[in-house]
Design an enzyme around this catalytic site. Structure first.
Site, PDB file in Angstrom:
ATOM      1  N   TYR A 135      -8.931  10.273  -4.249  1.00  0.00           N
ATOM      2  CA  TYR A 135      -9.106  11.613  -3.679  1.00  0.00           C
ATOM      3  C   TYR A 135     -10.078  12.495  -4.462  1.00  0.00           C
ATOM      4  O   TYR A 135     -10.198  13.674  -4.187  1.00  0.00           O
ATOM      5  CB  TYR A 135      -7.739  12.311  -3.552  1.00  0.00           C
ATOM      6  N   LYS A 192      -1.478  -2.088  -5.964  1.00  0.00           N
ATOM      7  CA  LYS A 192      -1.992  -3.199  -5.148  1.00  0.00           C
ATOM      8  C   LYS A 192      -2.862  -4.034  -6.076  1.00  0.00           C
ATOM      9  O   LYS A 192      -4.016  -4.369  -5.776  1.00  0.00           O
ATOM     10  CB  LYS A 192      -2.782  -2.610  -3.954  1.00  0.00           C
ATOM     11  N   ASP A 225       2.546  -2.731  -0.316  1.00  0.00           N
ATOM     12  CA  ASP A 225       2.922  -3.213   1.021  1.00  0.00           C
ATOM     13  C   ASP A 225       4.374  -3.687   1.033  1.00  0.00           C
ATOM     14  O   ASP A 225       5.150  -3.357   1.945  1.00  0.00           O
ATOM     15  CB  ASP A 225       1.954  -4.299   1.531  1.00  0.00           C
ATOM     16  N   ASP A 249       0.690   9.439  -1.565  1.00  0.00           N
ATOM     17  CA  ASP A 249       0.547  10.256  -0.356  1.00  0.00           C
ATOM     18  C   ASP A 249       1.183   9.526   0.828  1.00  0.00           C
ATOM     19  O   ASP A 249       1.970  10.089   1.598  1.00  0.00           O
ATOM     20  CB  ASP A 249      -0.952  10.483  -0.121  1.00  0.00           C
ATOM     21  N   ASP A 253       5.189  10.046   3.006  1.00  0.00           N
ATOM     22  CA  ASP A 253       5.385  10.351   4.427  1.00  0.00           C
ATOM     23  C   ASP A 253       6.408   9.382   5.014  1.00  0.00           C
ATOM     24  O   ASP A 253       7.267   9.764   5.808  1.00  0.00           O
ATOM     25  CB  ASP A 253       4.061  10.237   5.212  1.00  0.00           C
TER      26      ASP A 253
END
Ligand SMILES: NC(=O)c1ccc[n+]([C@@H]2O[C@H](COP(=O)([O-])OP(=O)(O)OC[C@H]3O[C@@H](n4cnc5c(N)ncnc54)[C@H](O)[C@@H]3O)[C@@H](O)[C@H]2O)c1
Length: 354
Positions: A135, A192, A225, A249, A253
């Site tokens: 970001y 990851k 994942d 982020d 959610d």
């Protein structure tokens, strides 16, 4: 008499002002010793005079306030999203609010879409790195608008940034209990690193090193994942999760879905010892803005989180009033009630004043 804590209020765009006014109402009804000052940093201000953040704005917040309560930023009238970037990401980056703390707590079983989940089953926190990663907007485009166009979006991970947020997660685990009073015992790092080996390698090495300083805490790892599957299959297993900016982020959610949706999720953007900023996890939700439909409980829980951070015990009473609103269905439609934003906020405030 102790000095009142000074809170900067930035309602922002869309549903931000609606939910923040209910959060301020709850703070006032709780009689917490705070004084508030409102700022109009938003799309409307930007469209009026071109200013996103006044010069000296972040220095002023750090100097003159104990905490910041922010609504949300994002407005279809500013398609570039420049104001949101400069205000929200600017605040996180320039005020160095490196730990984005997102508690994931099921208040009442009626809120969870998973079957047979009780409040004790979902009580974990996500610590999201908040100043680096994907970001920072590093990169660029080349040959834009041609068939040969190239877009590069770089991800920045510094040793210092990774280490301090991982250490924050272990410290948090050591110092906090779950809501049933049992100790927090596990920190899970999610990345990851099987595919993104450079950044993942750094996170892996630092996590191993820092975890050795906390032998009483179990250190765990999952690829992001796999973590998503586990979060839906069995959220009981999670305690403290630490991860980078983008994965944090996204997974919060998903985690908000376990708590009753985005309207119920609170967060803090924290730098220990510095002025920190608190905001509901949700965005400005333009389609429901101005309709008295937005759920204000996430913003009210965010206000409670801020008060607790400031050492103000009214936080506990505010959380109890929110829980009662949920139990009695004095809530907005997204979580099964039939009240408006304002009526939900009024009910919580009346409960607090009573
Ligand atoms: N921290 C922030 O300020 C922040 C965070 C996320 C998105 N945004 C911005 O917000 C704008 C909209 O983004 P989005 O639609 O992806 O995310 P959003 O969180 O605004 O909305 C996503 C969905 O959740 C629902 N929702 C969100 N908050 C709710 C609430 N309090 N009560 C009831 N329902 C709620 C909305 O109706 C919508 O369907 C964009 O401009 C985006 O950039 C800002």
């Amino acid at each position: 008499m102790p000095q009142k804590k000074r809170i900067a209020i930035i309602p922002g765009d869309g549903i931000g002002p609606e939910v923040i006014s209910e959060a301020v109402k709850a703070i006032q009804a709780s009689q917490a010793a705070v004084e508030t000052t409102q700022f109009d940093w938003s799309a409307t201000r930007y469209l009026a005079d071109g200013v996103t953040v006044p010069s000296d704005g972040f220095a002023m917040l750090a100097r003159d306030f104990d905490a910041i309560l922010l609504g949300a930023l994002g407005d279809p009238r500013v398609p570039s999203n420049i104001h949101a970037k400069e205000i929200l990401l600017g605040m996180r980056f320039k005020m160095d609010l490196y730990a984005n703390l997102r508690p994931v707590r099921l208040l009442d079983e009626s809120l969870c879409p998973l079957k047979d989940m009780e409040p004790k089953d979902i009580d974990f926190v996500v610590v999201r790195e908040n100043t680096e990663g994907a970001y920072v907007d590093a990169g660029g485009v080349f040959k834009q608008g041609t068939p040969d166009e190239i877009a590069v979006q770089e991800e920045i991970n510094t040793r210092k940034g990774v280490e301090r947020v991982i250490r924050y997660a272990f410290e948090y685990c050591e110092r906090h209990t779950k809501h049933d009073g049992s100790p927090r015992q596990r920190v899970l790092m999610c990345d990851k690193s099987n595919a993104m080996t450079h950044a993942g390698g750094l996170w892996q090495r630092v996590f191993k090193e820092v975890s050795k300083e906390y032998p009483q805490i179990t250190a765990q790892h999952l690829y992001v994942d796999a973590l998503c599957t586990q979060m839906v299959r069995d959220p009981r297993q999670f305690d403290v999760i630490v991860t980078n900016n983008m994965f944090g982020d996204i997974i919060t959610d998903l985690a908000a879905g376990l708590q009753g949706g985005l309207g119920m999720a609170a967060s803090g953007n924290i730098h220990p010892g510095k002025t920190s900023m608190f905001e509901p996890v949700h965005g400005s939700a333009p389609p429901i803005a101005g309709k008295n439909m937005a759920n204000p409980l996430g913003a009210i829980l965010t206000a409670a989180m801020m008060l607790r951070h400031l050492g103000l015990e009214e936080a506990t009473r505010i959380e109890a009033a929110v829980l009662e609103a949920v139990r009695q269905k004095r809530t907005t439609q997204d979580i099964g009630g039939n009240c408006g934003t304002k009526e939900t906020g009024d009910w919580v405030a009346t409960r607090l004043a009573g």
